[in-house]
Scaffold this active site. Structure first.
Site, PDB file in Angstrom:
ATOM      1  N   SER A  56       0.862  -1.011   0.155  1.00  0.00           N
ATOM      2  CA  SER A  56       0.057   0.120   0.073  1.00  0.00           C
ATOM      3  C   SER A  56       0.819   1.484  -0.089  1.00  0.00           C
ATOM      4  CB  SER A  56      -1.161   0.049   1.203  1.00  0.00           C
ATOM      5  OG  SER A  56      -1.425   1.187   1.306  1.00  0.00           O
TER       6      SER A  56
ATOM      7  N   TYR B 164      -3.039  -0.217  10.253  1.00  0.00           N
ATOM      8  CA  TYR B 164      -2.936  -0.670   8.965  1.00  0.00           C
ATOM      9  C   TYR B 164      -1.890  -0.474   8.292  1.00  0.00           C
ATOM     10  CZ  TYR B 164      -4.141  -1.120   3.879  1.00  0.00           C
ATOM     11  OH  TYR B 164      -3.869  -1.664   2.545  1.00  0.00           O
TER      12      TYR B 164
ATOM     13  N   LYS C 238       1.591  -2.988   6.803  1.00  0.00           N
ATOM     14  CA  LYS C 238       2.273  -3.073   5.493  1.00  0.00           C
ATOM     15  C   LYS C 238       3.688  -2.723   5.496  1.00  0.00           C
ATOM     16  CE  LYS C 238      -1.568  -4.226   3.381  1.00  0.00           C
ATOM     17  NZ  LYS C 238      -1.628  -5.695   2.539  1.00  0.00           N
TER      18      LYS C 238
END
Length: 344
Positions: free
Chosen positions: A127, A152, A156
């Site tokens: 991402s 989140y 990544k």
């Protein structure tokens, strides 16, 4: 013999579109998915589009025993594409431990099973959040990654660091990390698209669900960002274009060409649109009036993210083919299809 590919999270939004692209390019696909944010019905839709119903293993990859068994009983796997992860920025701020447990444990268990069964080709669904709040735009792969604003995003970033450590320890392992910007849109057939459980965290399904009447109002999180209209700017990419990039990444891995054992590519269009610009474009393309309200900023959002995609263009031979109007029209076509299907 067809190359056999395991796709973790293959019933999800990006995963399912990638399954279609792989089948259309003559790969054999095995899906591992716990169906926590997806639906098994997607398999029938994939079959309608491709003529092939992929095999599904309903497995939670957080469970190391189940993860290892999935690989033990599915032989001759040529590569793994790893999508399986929770992905909502705001939810991750509220439930950080859930995100660290799910996103990192699933990755580690997958890599351990690959190592045990000598599978040496890996593509990771990453991402643009790994860039944090970038100092320069457009963002290149050479930009320094920063501590992202959300758990989140941090999963990544941490995942890429784990993969980097693993490829250094295992010179036979080749990995490609694809850093997505903002995937939207749906398959051109209208039969498959984004279908989040509960209230959508991503902009486009929130827009389409509001337009179809499933949501009373679209909430726009903040209009005081340092942007042209005060709303965040993002690089939106059609999910079908994104799926095609995974096919090209597989081709690169199988060709044995590489600059490093872990290669990183941005996937976007190189163009940024604000939230209000997307809303206005949706109303123009679909002739639907949207009820929306400006509210407080959402934790974890940054003002601007858009990509430099020269590396993917030059090395993978990949280019985004569809623009914002395609993304909107295909999203709306999918929402109407799903709404009609539910009614019947």
């Amino acid at each position: 013999m067809k190359n056999r590919i395991i796709i973790t999270g293959g019933c999800g939004y990006i995963g399912s579109h990638t399954v279609i692209a792989l089948i259309e390019h003559d790969f054999e696909v095995i899906i591992i998915d716990d169906l926590s944010n997806s639906n098994e019905q997607v398999l029938e839709r994939i079959k309608k589009i491709t003529g092939v119903k992929p095999k599904l293993l309903n497995i939670d990859l957080k469970n190391s025993f189940l993860a290892e068994n999935a690989f033990r009983y599915n032989k001759d796997i040529d590569a793994v594409i790893h999508f399986a992860a929770h992905k909502a920025v705001s939810e991750s701020v509220q439930k950080p431990l859930m995100y660290y447990q799910n996103n990192l444990c699933a990755l580690v268990n997958t890599l351990m099973a690959m190592e045990k069964y000598n599978i040496n080709n890996f593509i990771f669904s990453s991402s643009a959040t790994v860039y944090g709040n970038p100092k320069t735009l457009p963002i290149k792969e050479s930009n320094e990654t920063q501590r992202p604003f959300s758990p989140y995003g941090n999963t990544k970033k941490m995942a890429e660091e784990i993969i980097d450590d693993v490829v250094k320890a295992n010179p036979n392992l080749r990995a490609i990390s694809l850093r997505y910007f903002n995937p939207i849109g749906a398959h051109q057939s209208g039969m498959i698209g984004e279908l989040p459980n509960g209230i959508p965290n991503n902009l486009m399904p929130y827009i389409t669900q509001t337009a179809i009447g499933k949501r009373d109002k679209l909430m726009v999180f903040g209009n005081d960002y340092p942007t042209k209209d005060g709303t965040p700017i993002r690089d939106y990419i059609h999910v079908v274009d994104l799926a095609e990039a995974h096919v090209l990444a597989l081709n690169r891995i199988f060709s044995k060409e590489k600059d490093h054992n872990l290669e990183i590519f941005n996937l976007g269009t190189g163009e940024g649109y604000s939230v209000l610009e997307v809303i206005e474009a949706f109303q123009k393309v679909t002739k639907q009036k949207l009820n929306y309200e400006i509210t407080e900023r959402r934790d974890g959002d940054v003002p601007k993210l858009y990509a430099n995609v020269d590396k993917a263009n030059d090395i993978l031979g990949w280019r985004a083919k569809m623009g914002l109007e395609d993304m909107i029209s295909h999203s709306w076509q999918w929402e109407e299809y799903y709404h009609l299907e539910k009614k019947n």
